[in-house]
Design an enzyme around this catalytic site. Structure first.
Site, PDB file in Angstrom:
ATOM      1  N   TYR A  18       8.416  45.420  14.663  1.00 26.00           N
ATOM      2  CA  TYR A  18       7.093  45.978  14.334  1.00 26.00           C
ATOM      3  C   TYR A  18       6.248  46.226  15.584  1.00 26.00           C
ATOM      4  CZ  TYR A  18       8.126  44.731   9.478  1.00 26.00           C
ATOM      5  OH  TYR A  18       8.701  44.627   8.238  1.00 26.00           O
ATOM      6  N   LYS A  72      21.115  38.646  12.045  1.00 30.28           N
ATOM      7  CA  LYS A  72      22.366  39.378  11.837  1.00 30.28           C
ATOM      8  C   LYS A  72      23.131  39.433  13.172  1.00 30.28           C
ATOM      9  CE  LYS A  72      23.088  42.787   8.993  1.00 30.28           C
ATOM     10  NZ  LYS A  72      24.036  42.325   7.956  1.00 30.28           N
ATOM     11  N   ASP A 121       8.849  37.885   0.704  1.00 28.81           N
ATOM     12  CA  ASP A 121       8.396  38.528  -0.532  1.00 28.81           C
ATOM     13  C   ASP A 121       9.385  38.271  -1.662  1.00 28.81           C
ATOM     14  OD1 ASP A 121       6.088  39.416   0.532  1.00 28.81           O
ATOM     15  OD2 ASP A 121       6.463  41.552   0.230  1.00 28.81           O
ATOM     16  N   ASP A 129      21.647  39.318   5.203  1.00 28.14           N
ATOM     17  CA  ASP A 129      22.045  39.903   3.918  1.00 28.14           C
ATOM     18  C   ASP A 129      22.569  38.817   2.979  1.00 28.14           C
ATOM     19  OD1 ASP A 129      24.034  39.669   5.827  1.00 28.14           O
ATOM     20  OD2 ASP A 129      25.206  41.362   5.111  1.00 28.14           O
ATOM     21  N   ASP A 141       9.624  39.275   6.637  1.00 33.23           N
ATOM     22  CA  ASP A 141       8.766  40.078   5.770  1.00 33.23           C
ATOM     23  C   ASP A 141       9.446  40.265   4.412  1.00 33.23           C
ATOM     24  OD1 ASP A 141       6.853  41.762   4.818  1.00 33.23           O
ATOM     25  OD2 ASP A 141       7.186  43.378   6.255  1.00 33.23           O
TER      26      ASP A 141
END
Ligand code: NAD
Length: 370
Positions: free
Chosen positions: A143, A194, A255, A227, A251
């Site tokens: 970001y 990852k 959620d 994942d 993020d």
């Protein structure tokens, strides 16, 4: 004599002031009954601040935020300020607070109160008693990484670039926060990245392991690909204690974990900065929800996320685990007694206002401490 604990309250807009009023009720109760006193100052942020001062956060309030032990924030924004110039938008005040206080670790607990297990999108037996914490890196990663942008190529098509970038120091400090948090819980940390396909993932795993070996061996550390973590969160969420991960994965995963609990009105959060010489971290506590303009001013908001944010503040900024536990137990008991605000209303329960819910929590605190 030890100085009083300094707390800055920024209720903000919409339902922010309504839910913050209920925290004031709990603070008053603690002052009178537990003899825990705070120096509480209150100020404007967001749209309310723009209306008064023409900007969403004043330098004076920013300086106060840097000076206190903890900031409690309601929420900012709403349709009234949708057309305000970008630089003065309500969320800019919040972004400045996070940036200037260098709040790099975002803590998002996902706890399911037994009385609300039915509200989850997963089967109740999968989530009943769930109590996990996601520690998300908040100030680095994709970001903020440079270069970023969209360019037009010679053939008229476009090319967009974001850069995922992390340094050793950025990974190290957020992993240490996770290990410290785990020590106050079940002492298990899952570091998520990852490393199979990303260089930042390789470095993340290496630095997490090195930080762990540097004084945190009492905490169990495991590694998981992001994942797989998403899958495990909906398959068997109770396997997790603390998850630590980067800005982007955090993020998304936080959620996802939030939804396991069923309601936005129940979710607290904390954001922590680096410790100073005395070990004190800059900190801000806020509910995950926004200003809920649809119900603002109607005394319908659920104040429990705000009250639970205050409990996090007691636990993490003031090391008052017993008092934090008391507040959390009071919330649990009120839910068991069948009281519900509209957002978590279930058949056979009693719907109450924001004010009544706050009163019920303090009444329950009285019973618990009595
Ligand atoms: P929201 O969280 O305000 O509301 C989403 C839905 O959940 C609404 O139906 C609302 O009524 C309900 N809800 C939220 N909190 C509740 C509570 N405590 N009790 C009962 N119901 C609750 O999200 P939104 O509608 O996307 O955003 C509204 C405004 O809030 C926007 O201006 C947005 O920018 C702002 N916002 C601020 C923050 C923040 O300050 N941290 C976070 C998210 C959104």
């Amino acid at each position: 004599m030890a100085a009083n604990k300094k707390l800055l309250m920024l209720p903000g807009d919409g339902i922010g002031p309504e839910v913050m009023n209920q925290v004031n009720r709990v603070i008053d109760w603690m002052d009178k009954t537990r003899h825990v006193s705070f120096d509480v100052s209150e100020d404007l942020i967001g749209g309310a601040c723009y209306d008064e001062h023409g900007e969403s956060l004043t330098d004076k309030t920013m300086a106060e935020a840097m000076n206190v032990d903890a900031v409690l924030l309601g929420a900012v924004g709403g349709p009234k300020w949708d057309n305000v110039e970008r630089f003065h938008r309500p969320e800019q005040g919040l972004l400045r607070l996070r940036k200037d206080m260098d709040l790099f670790a975002n803590l998002r607990p996902a706890a399911v109160f037994p009385a609300l297990a039915e509200a989850s999108s997963l089967k109740p037996e999968l989530v009943a008693g769930l109590d996990m914490l996601i520690v998300r890196e908040l100030t680095g990663g994709v970001y903020f990484g440079q270069p970023r942008g969209i360019e037009t190529l010679d053939d008229g098509s476009k090319r967009a670039v974001d850069t995922q970038v992390y340094t050793t120091a950025e990974i190290d400090r957020v992993c240490r926060v996770a290990f410290e948090m785990a020590r106050k819980r079940q002492k298990r940390v899952t570091s998520v990245e990852k490393a199979n396909v990303m260089e930042t993932g390789v470095l993340w795993r290496e630095v997490a392991a090195a930080a762990h070996a540097d004084g945190y061996e009492d905490v169990e550390l495991s590694h998981m690909y992001a994942d797989n973590c998403a899958m495990q969160l909906v398959r068997e969420p109770k396997q997790f204690d603390v998850i630590v991960t980067d800005n982007l994965f955090g993020d998304i995963l936080s959620d996802c974990a939030a939804m396991l609990t069923g309601s936005l009105g129940m979710l607290p959060s904390a954001s922590l900065g680096a410790p100073d010489e005395s070990g004190r971290r800059k900190a801000m506590y806020e509910p995950v929800h926004g200003t809920a303009p649809d119900i603002a001013g109607k005394d319908k908001a659920n104040p429990l996320a705000m009250i639970l944010s205050y409990a996090l503040c007691l636990r993490y900024s003031f090391d008052m685990a017993e008092d934090a536990g008391l507040v959390e137990q009071a919330v649990r008991n009120v839910l068991e007694s069948g009281l519900r605000t509209g957002d978590i209303m279930q058949p056979g329960m009693t719907e109450v206002s924001c004010t009544r819910m706050g009163e019920a929590v303090t009444e329950e605190l009285g019973k618990l401490a009595g």
